[in-house]
Write a protein that holds these residues in place. Sequence first.
Motif, PDB file in Angstrom:
ATOM      1  N   PRO B 576     -11.908  -8.043  18.221  1.00  0.00           N
ATOM      2  CA  PRO B 576     -12.986  -8.910  17.711  1.00  0.00           C
ATOM      3  C   PRO B 576     -13.842  -8.216  16.653  1.00  0.00           C
ATOM      4  O   PRO B 576     -14.676  -8.863  16.024  1.00  0.00           O
ATOM      5  N   CYS B 577     -13.662  -6.904  16.477  1.00  0.00           N
ATOM      6  CA  CYS B 577     -14.460  -6.196  15.470  1.00  0.00           C
ATOM      7  C   CYS B 577     -13.838  -6.420  14.100  1.00  0.00           C
ATOM      8  O   CYS B 577     -13.174  -5.546  13.548  1.00  0.00           O
ATOM      9  N   VAL B 578     -13.990  -7.641  13.609  1.00  0.00           N
ATOM     10  CA  VAL B 578     -13.401  -7.986  12.311  1.00  0.00           C
ATOM     11  C   VAL B 578     -14.516  -8.307  11.330  1.00  0.00           C
ATOM     12  O   VAL B 578     -15.668  -8.484  11.717  1.00  0.00           O
ATOM     13  N   SER B 579     -14.139  -8.413  10.069  1.00  0.00           N
ATOM     14  CA  SER B 579     -15.188  -8.642   9.085  1.00  0.00           C
ATOM     15  C   SER B 579     -15.430 -10.150   8.913  1.00  0.00           C
ATOM     16  O   SER B 579     -14.595 -10.966   9.275  1.00  0.00           O
ATOM     17  N   HIS B 580     -16.578 -10.472   8.394  1.00  0.00           N
ATOM     18  CA  HIS B 580     -16.899 -11.857   8.089  1.00  0.00           C
ATOM     19  C   HIS B 580     -17.786 -11.879   6.860  1.00  0.00           C
ATOM     20  O   HIS B 580     -18.434 -10.884   6.535  1.00  0.00           O
ATOM     21  N   GLY B 590     -14.163 -11.584  -5.760  1.00  0.00           N
ATOM     22  CA  GLY B 590     -12.757 -11.198  -5.557  1.00  0.00           C
ATOM     23  C   GLY B 590     -12.539  -9.737  -5.229  1.00  0.00           C
ATOM     24  O   GLY B 590     -11.409  -9.315  -4.978  1.00  0.00           O
ATOM     25  N   THR B 591     -13.603  -8.952  -5.206  1.00  0.00           N
ATOM     26  CA  THR B 591     -13.445  -7.518  -4.943  1.00  0.00           C
ATOM     27  C   THR B 591     -12.861  -7.245  -3.550  1.00  0.00           C
ATOM     28  O   THR B 591     -11.956  -6.439  -3.383  1.00  0.00           O
ATOM     29  N   CYS B 592     -13.363  -7.983  -2.555  1.00  0.00           N
ATOM     30  CA  CYS B 592     -12.927  -7.711  -1.183  1.00  0.00           C
ATOM     31  C   CYS B 592     -11.445  -7.995  -1.002  1.00  0.00           C
ATOM     32  O   CYS B 592     -10.731  -7.226  -0.358  1.00  0.00           O
ATOM     33  N   ALA B 593     -10.959  -9.066  -1.598  1.00  0.00           N
ATOM     34  CA  ALA B 593      -9.548  -9.406  -1.447  1.00  0.00           C
ATOM     35  C   ALA B 593      -8.677  -8.320  -2.084  1.00  0.00           C
ATOM     36  O   ALA B 593      -7.587  -8.004  -1.595  1.00  0.00           O
ATOM     37  N   ASN B 594      -9.182  -7.755  -3.164  1.00  0.00           N
ATOM     38  CA  ASN B 594      -8.416  -6.702  -3.840  1.00  0.00           C
ATOM     39  C   ASN B 594      -8.251  -5.453  -2.982  1.00  0.00           C
ATOM     40  O   ASN B 594      -7.226  -4.784  -3.051  1.00  0.00           O
ATOM     41  N   VAL B 595      -9.287  -5.118  -2.207  1.00  0.00           N
ATOM     42  CA  VAL B 595      -9.199  -3.879  -1.429  1.00  0.00           C
ATOM     43  C   VAL B 595      -8.595  -4.091  -0.043  1.00  0.00           C
ATOM     44  O   VAL B 595      -8.211  -3.142   0.619  1.00  0.00           O
ATOM     45  N   CYS B 596      -8.496  -5.322   0.402  1.00  0.00           N
ATOM     46  CA  CYS B 596      -8.009  -5.562   1.765  1.00  0.00           C
ATOM     47  C   CYS B 596      -6.540  -5.177   1.896  1.00  0.00           C
ATOM     48  O   CYS B 596      -5.683  -5.737   1.221  1.00  0.00           O
ATOM     49  N   ALA B 633     -12.982  -1.782   4.772  1.00  0.00           N
ATOM     50  CA  ALA B 633     -12.898  -1.522   3.330  1.00  0.00           C
ATOM     51  C   ALA B 633     -13.689  -2.563   2.539  1.00  0.00           C
ATOM     52  O   ALA B 633     -14.388  -2.231   1.579  1.00  0.00           O
ATOM     53  N   CYS B 634     -13.608  -3.821   2.949  1.00  0.00           N
ATOM     54  CA  CYS B 634     -14.277  -4.883   2.207  1.00  0.00           C
ATOM     55  C   CYS B 634     -15.794  -4.739   2.265  1.00  0.00           C
ATOM     56  O   CYS B 634     -16.489  -5.028   1.299  1.00  0.00           O
ATOM     57  N   THR B 635     -16.300  -4.259   3.405  1.00  0.00           N
ATOM     58  CA  THR B 635     -17.759  -4.165   3.535  1.00  0.00           C
ATOM     59  C   THR B 635     -18.321  -3.120   2.577  1.00  0.00           C
ATOM     60  O   THR B 635     -19.429  -3.239   2.104  1.00  0.00           O
ATOM     61  N   VAL B 636     -17.513  -2.099   2.314  1.00  0.00           N
ATOM     62  CA  VAL B 636     -17.959  -1.058   1.385  1.00  0.00           C
ATOM     63  C   VAL B 636     -17.831  -1.541  -0.045  1.00  0.00           C
ATOM     64  O   VAL B 636     -18.658  -1.251  -0.898  1.00  0.00           O
ATOM     65  N   MET B 643     -20.194  -8.995   2.801  1.00  0.00           N
ATOM     66  CA  MET B 643     -19.195  -8.679   3.805  1.00  0.00           C
ATOM     67  C   MET B 643     -19.791  -7.772   4.875  1.00  0.00           C
ATOM     68  O   MET B 643     -20.456  -6.792   4.560  1.00  0.00           O
ATOM     69  N   ASP B 644     -19.521  -8.102   6.103  1.00  0.00           N
ATOM     70  CA  ASP B 644     -20.014  -7.238   7.172  1.00  0.00           C
ATOM     71  C   ASP B 644     -18.983  -7.231   8.295  1.00  0.00           C
ATOM     72  O   ASP B 644     -18.161  -8.146   8.412  1.00  0.00           O
ATOM     73  N   LEU B 645     -19.037  -6.174   9.122  1.00  0.00           N
ATOM     74  CA  LEU B 645     -18.039  -5.997  10.162  1.00  0.00           C
ATOM     75  C   LEU B 645     -18.695  -6.231  11.510  1.00  0.00           C
ATOM     76  O   LEU B 645     -19.701  -5.591  11.830  1.00  0.00           O
ATOM     77  N   LYS B 646     -18.124  -7.110  12.311  1.00  0.00           N
ATOM     78  CA  LYS B 646     -18.686  -7.336  13.642  1.00  0.00           C
ATOM     79  C   LYS B 646     -18.504  -6.077  14.494  1.00  0.00           C
ATOM     80  O   LYS B 646     -17.431  -5.491  14.507  1.00  0.00           O
ATOM     81  N   GLY B 647     -19.542  -5.724  15.177  1.00  0.00           N
ATOM     82  CA  GLY B 647     -19.463  -4.523  16.025  1.00  0.00           C
ATOM     83  C   GLY B 647     -19.776  -3.252  15.265  1.00  0.00           C
ATOM     84  O   GLY B 647     -20.100  -2.232  15.859  1.00  0.00           O
ATOM     85  N   PHE B 648     -19.609  -3.269  13.945  1.00  0.00           N
ATOM     86  CA  PHE B 648     -19.940  -2.112  13.109  1.00  0.00           C
ATOM     87  C   PHE B 648     -20.687  -2.609  11.881  1.00  0.00           C
ATOM     88  O   PHE B 648     -20.343  -2.291  10.753  1.00  0.00           O
ATOM     89  N   ALA B 649     -21.700  -3.424  12.111  1.00  0.00           N
ATOM     90  CA  ALA B 649     -22.442  -4.017  11.009  1.00  0.00           C
ATOM     91  C   ALA B 649     -23.166  -2.928  10.228  1.00  0.00           C
ATOM     92  O   ALA B 649     -23.497  -1.873  10.764  1.00  0.00           O
ATOM     93  N   ASN B 650     -23.393  -3.211   8.969  1.00  0.00           N
ATOM     94  CA  ASN B 650     -24.085  -2.241   8.118  1.00  0.00           C
ATOM     95  C   ASN B 650     -25.406  -1.801   8.742  1.00  0.00           C
ATOM     96  O   ASN B 650     -25.748  -0.623   8.734  1.00  0.00           O
TER      97      ASN B 650
END
Lengths: 266, 663, 128
Positions: B576-580, B590-596, B633-636, B643-650
């Motif tokens: 469940p620790c996925v990004s949203h 489009g930056t996030c899609a490029n790095v995913c 990667a996308c959150t950075v 972009m943020d990561l569930k469970g490891f939010a910024n």
Amino acid sequence: MKLSYYPGCTLRTQAKDLDKWGRLSLEKLGVQLEEIENWQCCGAVYPQATDEIAKKLSAIRALDAAKKNGGKLVTLCSACFNVLKRVNADMKEGGDVAKRANNYLVATGYLSGGDEYKGETEVIHYLEVLRDYVGWDKLKAAVVNPLKDMKLGAYYGCLLLRPNSVMRFDNPENPQILEDFIRAIGATPVSYALRNECCGNYVALKTPDAVKAQVDKIERNAEQAGATALVTACPSCRYNLKVNGNGRLEGVYITELLATALGIKE
Amino acid sequence: MQRIGVFVCWCGNNIAATVDVERVSEILSHEYGVVYSTNYQFMCSENGQQLIKTAIKEHNLTGIVVCSCSPRMHEATFRKTAEAAGLNPYMVEIANIREHCSWIHKDREEATAKAVILGRTAIAKLLLNTPLTAGEVGVTKRALVIGGGIAGIQTALDIAEAGYEVDIVEQRATIGGRMAQLDKTFPTLDCSACILTPKMVDCAQSEKIDILAYSEVEEVKGFVGNFTVKIRRKARYVDETKCTGCGACMNACPSKKGLNEFNMNLNTRPAIYIPFAQAIPNVAVIDPEQCLKLKTGKCGLCQRKCEVGAIDYTMQDTFIERNYGAIVVATGFRISDLKYFNEYGYADNKDVITSLELERLMNAAGPTGGTLLRPSDKKHPKVITFIQCVGSRDISGCGKPYCSKICCMYTAKHAMLIREKYPDTEVHVFYIDIRTPGKNYDEFYRRAVEQYGVDYIKGMVGKVYANGDKLMVQGSDLLNNEQITIESDLVVLAAAIEPEPSVRRIATMLSASIDTNNFLTEAHAKLRPVESPTAGVYLSGMCQGPKDIPETVSQASACAAKVIGLLAKDKLKSNPCVSHSDEMMCNGCGTCANVCPYGAITYIDKEFRLGGGKTETRRVASVNEAVCQGCGACTVACPSGAMDLKGFANKQIMAEVESICKR
Amino acid sequence: MDNTELTNRLKELSGTNVRQCMKCGKCSGRCPMFDKMDVKPHQFVSYLADGKIEKLQNSKSLWYCLSCMECVERCPRGVAPAAVIEAIRESVVRPQGGNRLQPEEVPALLNDEVPQQLIVGAYRKYNH
């Protein structure tokens, strides 16, 4: 082209031939060897103990002189090449010995300009000048008297090659540069396995008998492969082949052969 | 308002000897949000877990911090514990005060202070945790095995036996690998081909196994249970479905100068060839470097001779894409390069050979038909000297730092076989240490010495040089304190083994970690030895470390068991620790899609209501939670911070950093 | 200086880590002067590791080592036996009266051919 040159003690005395024909041959090939000023003997053996400073000073001064005169230092004698290159590596590494040597040399004014010496000079062997500055093809073209009938064994000995981590001269177990040189002057190199073994060096002075077996082993290996003479850049190797060898295989200096092939020497 | 419980583990003496656990739990009990704090000898034990459960219930805890070992070790354990007590498992944080603290520090005061900081940091993060729920994903019931040596074959057979489909991708033209090249196998001396080829045939005949020989993995996408793999089928120039393996083409081929790789380049083969008699698939392949037709356009003899019309000079590489639930790496090994070992004269003397070359020289199907003749003059060698540890245990920069493990045994095998077959041959072995742990192994080696009279010399060779047609082997005999020179006819080097180099590329594609020697890393060196830390990726055979055939087969079967365990599941819990993406902040750049790396991000046009009844349509990022692996990667990369990561939010990470920095 | 101190000092002077030695004996397998040596190259490493300094200081090998670096070149463990020999030799020649090559004996050792390199080298190796 001009390159700084360090002849070393033996080339001024017992090995004048090595020096003389070396300079003349390179001159013919368009390279001027410029002797650095006020050089002293390098010490002939690299001092391995980690606290040795004094024994390295003369080498550092020579290296520093070359730094201020083109940044390159050519040597012919294998021992000088070994000592200069290894001391240079110490200075480049910049450890305790380098620091203390610099402190002394700067304070006493031995380093002209007062700058520390940090291993900036590139130490080059004569054979590397032939390969990298003249080029084998140009050398071949300059040969007027190819040594066609000579079957020569390349005798590297120890000092040119080891330790390879510092010397980086050629493959330490399977070197080729002397063979390339022999081919360039029109002779035929004879491959034999013990070409990178030590001749016995300084041990021959006090205990010549101790090195005779060693020289004999090398000579027999070279003879079996068909060599009629051994080519060397080292006065010690030549001496031991001559005095402590079996008398059948002569040691010849690279520069004598070169000068003959170039038609400078009769 | 959270109610946090802190549980400090002693880990016996592992933590308690260096960290004052009593003080840590005392200090942490005063932290904001903490309502309960304690310490215990073994928090992971049944009693320790019970202690946590009781505390959660008694103190109405909303989250717990366990100060213990690495989360890689017991995070899952404590999450289960919390869940059993009614907590959301993602309301658990681990402060690693063992690997990150007690094991690496000596000073008790400093280690204790650091443990407190690590505990505070975990508390700071936990204060911002929210309950998360894992979703479920399906499992593709098919496995991919990369490498068709004995490791890959055994793994594939076992997976197939359990009823699952499995593909073997092998880069060479046939399966069989290194074992197919061996003559006899220790310690029982059975013929290698005799025990291997039936397994190869089983693979070919199995309805569940698809052999994709002469193929390479090109691209891997997806995640555990749901990999999509692109496979390159290299052009054989021979139609696999038509070729009968009759060999007429090989006889017709006028180009016969290609080096025979199967025979370790000791002889040549035609440009069109079948690698060896029992090859699977038993189909010819054309070496484009040697084929006159492909190089010059003139020839075509093989095509004319082929009665089934299998040869096609216009064949191109093709690509196929398949889905897998699990991927097994079984890429094997090769003999390391001996270019830095010129003191043994390998490059200069034909009669200095490696042990694998000797296998071919002793094999009935080898270049000499099984008669031991030395390569230079085809004479029978009367004195043979073996040198062990060539390039193994070498930290000089020329070799490998590890022990290659198999050399002691195969050298004893070679020595024994030679003495058995040619009793007039003198056999010497230079060794540093003899390493023969294994059932019947030391007995085997002793038999070489005692029954077959092999001369074992404790010492190392310094130099091998030619003298006439003899090889002078100069080395030390340490027990006699002598330097000896053995006039030999043949010298055999037990060269270090190394992982097959293609493994690097494969490991990168799989995001599987690899060590400094290019061996794949296990998830746990002792407890999870056949799994990669990357979920769904498994390790079989030499790609994980040096091992002999019995050990390889054991590991291959263990690996299959793990794969079967995965494929037997219908659903996997997803992470469940996925990004949203915060759609209000996303500008669709489009930056996030490029790095995913997983292709989890797509863009959708979405209508947003503005003030005053107006709307606007914007392009925003959308994360496929089933595909996202939570790498972050996308959150950075996201320039707008959407972009943020569930469970490891910024903000959680920043809270941790702040906690570490403040005194 | 007690023996432990002396041992540590000599380890330092050699600049090589004798603990890295795996006792394979390759150094002694390569050494061209092996037969002349009473204490062999590999023993220099092993005795120094064990602190058996006296054995090394009394060894004739000190005067036969060529410093040809055969032992150093391909030691699989990056140990330098030649540097150990040199460190021990230094510990013998440095104290007063340690010189092995007396100036008076040199003329008798010379012939018309001896290169300076040999004389300087011998002085450096045998004397302080």
